[in-house]
Design a protein around this motif. Structure first.
Motif, mmCIF file in Angstrom:
data_model
loop_
_atom_site.group_PDB
_atom_site.id
_atom_site.type_symbol
_atom_site.label_atom_id
_atom_site.label_comp_id
_atom_site.label_asym_id
_atom_site.label_seq_id
_atom_site.Cartn_x
_atom_site.Cartn_y
_atom_site.Cartn_z
ATOM 1 N N SER A 207 0.364 72.167 97.684
ATOM 2 C CA SER A 207 -0.272 72.855 98.803
ATOM 3 C C SER A 207 0.149 72.243 100.139
ATOM 4 C CB SER A 207 -1.796 72.772 98.662
ATOM 5 O OG SER A 207 -2.427 73.160 99.861
ATOM 6 N N TRP A 208 0.663 73.082 101.026
ATOM 7 C CA TRP A 208 0.993 72.614 102.365
ATOM 8 C C TRP A 208 -0.271 72.218 103.116
ATOM 9 C CZ3 TRP A 208 -0.111 74.054 107.414
ATOM 10 C CH2 TRP A 208 0.690 73.466 108.402
ATOM 11 N N TRP A 209 -1.343 72.966 102.924
ATOM 12 C CA TRP A 209 -2.600 72.669 103.626
ATOM 13 C C TRP A 209 -3.218 71.362 103.153
ATOM 14 C CZ3 TRP A 209 -3.931 74.462 108.051
ATOM 15 C CH2 TRP A 209 -3.491 75.719 108.458
ATOM 16 N N ARG A 210 -3.047 71.039 101.889
ATOM 17 C CA ARG A 210 -3.571 69.766 101.387
ATOM 18 C C ARG A 210 -2.877 68.589 102.078
ATOM 19 N NH1 ARG A 210 -2.696 66.678 96.411
ATOM 20 N NH2 ARG A 210 -4.616 65.584 95.856
ATOM 21 N N HIS A 211 -1.578 68.767 102.313
ATOM 22 C CA HIS A 211 -0.873 67.720 103.058
ATOM 23 C C HIS A 211 -1.308 67.715 104.515
ATOM 24 C CE1 HIS A 211 2.261 65.203 104.718
ATOM 25 N NE2 HIS A 211 2.527 66.173 105.575
ATOM 26 N N ARG A 212 -1.416 68.895 105.096
ATOM 27 C CA ARG A 212 -1.768 69.003 106.515
ATOM 28 C C ARG A 212 -3.137 68.411 106.814
ATOM 29 N NH1 ARG A 212 0.361 69.669 111.606
ATOM 30 N NH2 ARG A 212 -1.045 70.880 112.928
ATOM 31 N N LEU A 213 -4.107 68.674 105.944
ATOM 32 C CA LEU A 213 -5.487 68.252 106.193
ATOM 33 C C LEU A 213 -5.771 66.834 105.701
ATOM 34 C CD1 LEU A 213 -7.334 71.559 105.227
ATOM 35 C CD2 LEU A 213 -6.870 70.694 107.535
ATOM 36 N N PHE A 214 -5.148 66.448 104.584
ATOM 37 C CA PHE A 214 -5.503 65.166 103.961
ATOM 38 C C PHE A 214 -4.323 64.197 103.825
ATOM 39 C CE2 PHE A 214 -8.226 68.520 102.080
ATOM 40 C CZ PHE A 214 -9.426 68.152 102.660
ATOM 41 N N GLY A 215 -3.117 64.647 104.174
ATOM 42 C CA GLY A 215 -1.950 63.769 104.076
ATOM 43 C C GLY A 215 -1.476 63.515 102.666
ATOM 44 N N HIS A 216 -1.835 64.400 101.724
ATOM 45 C CA HIS A 216 -1.460 64.217 100.328
ATOM 46 C C HIS A 216 -0.176 64.984 99.996
ATOM 47 C CE1 HIS A 216 -6.002 63.496 99.342
ATOM 48 N NE2 HIS A 216 -5.447 62.501 99.995
ATOM 49 N N GLY A 217 0.501 64.548 98.946
ATOM 50 C CA GLY A 217 1.637 65.301 98.435
ATOM 51 C C GLY A 217 2.981 64.652 98.710
ATOM 52 N N LEU A 218 4.015 65.277 98.186
ATOM 53 C CA LEU A 218 5.371 64.768 98.319
ATOM 54 C C LEU A 218 5.790 64.646 99.779
ATOM 55 C CD1 LEU A 218 8.017 63.933 96.869
ATOM 56 C CD2 LEU A 218 8.647 66.366 96.814
ATOM 57 N N ARG A 219 5.297 65.540 100.611
ATOM 58 C CA ARG A 219 5.671 65.500 102.035
ATOM 59 C C ARG A 219 5.332 64.159 102.692
ATOM 60 N NH1 ARG A 219 7.529 69.529 104.784
ATOM 61 N NH2 ARG A 219 7.705 71.591 103.830
#
Length: 231
Positions: A207-219
């Motif tokens: 989820s792009w939003w999960r990264h955007r809001l919480f800083g999580h993920g491969l990004r």
């Protein structure tokens, strides 16, 4: 020993970026012998039989090289080993190996995980896929985000190899269509990867939003386009 392997591909014009990317992977803990550094020399006769016009000018068959070289690399790995792929301009950050390894432990039924873009797939879909997509796929494409095919985590195994074969066939088909009529809005490998995920639910996009809001993920673990402007 780490079970993280890396596949790097660069055409002659990106060899400087590839060298810097390789050094960056060494710095984050990937052993040198687990980094495959390749380029057009890895594209076999079978690739050019499928795409006789493939060259750097058309990104080697509109990015058909990507599933081809990933499949070739996966065939040399043991089941459950993890393959990381980043496009040549992208720099890995500290923690990416642990993240990829833990990700595959948390997602035991997933074979391919990609970061997500922040736009729906339909925004960058070629004329060919707009014409050929059935109504349900066109509907999904209008609101589900397109994957970032430049950042992939792949579980080695026979199923992931099969998925790469399908993805490769889709990119070849797409490339032949674009050879007849180019489309500047197309995202080539990304829109075909989107379609692959609709066929098989072991292909997932974060989820792009999960990264955007919480800083999580491969990004979190990639500096995208970091090496673009190197001398």
């Amino acid at each position: 020993m780490s079970n993280i392997y890396v596949c790097l591909f660069a055409s002659p014009g990106f060899k400087r970026q590839q060298d810097l990317q390789r050094r960056a992977f060494l710095e984050v803990g990937v052993p040198d012998h687990q980094i495959h550094v390749g380029g057009p020399e890895d594209l076999g006769d079978d690739f050019f039989q499928d795409l006789p016009y493939a060259a750097e000018s058309n990104r080697f068959g509109h990015f058909s090289f990507k599933p081809y070289v990933l499949l070739k690399t996966l065939k040399n790995l043991q089941d459950e080993e993890v393959l990381l792929y980043l496009d040549a301009n992208d720099r890995p950050k500290s923690g990416i190996c642990a993240y990829a390894q833990n990700l595959m432990v948390r997602e035991p039924t997933v074979n391919i995980i990609a970061a997500s873009t922040n736009y729906p797939n339909a925004r960058h879909t070629s004329w060919y896929h707009r014409q050929r997509s059935p109504a349900p796929l066109a509907w999904l494409s209008s609101f589900q985000y397109q994957p970032e095919a430049g950042g992939l985590v792949i579980r080695a195994g026979t199923e992931s190899q099969g998925l790469m074969k399908v993805w490769y066939a889709m990119t070849v088909l797409h490339s032949h269509a674009l050879l007849k009529r180019e489309d500047s809005e197309s995202r080539h490998d990304q829109e075909t990867l989107f379609q692959l995920a609709q066929l098989n639910n072991s292909v997932k996009f974060e989820s792009w939003w999960r990264h955007r809001l919480f800083g999580h993920g491969l990004r979190k673990y990639v500096d995208w386009e970091y090496f673009r402007n190197v001398d």
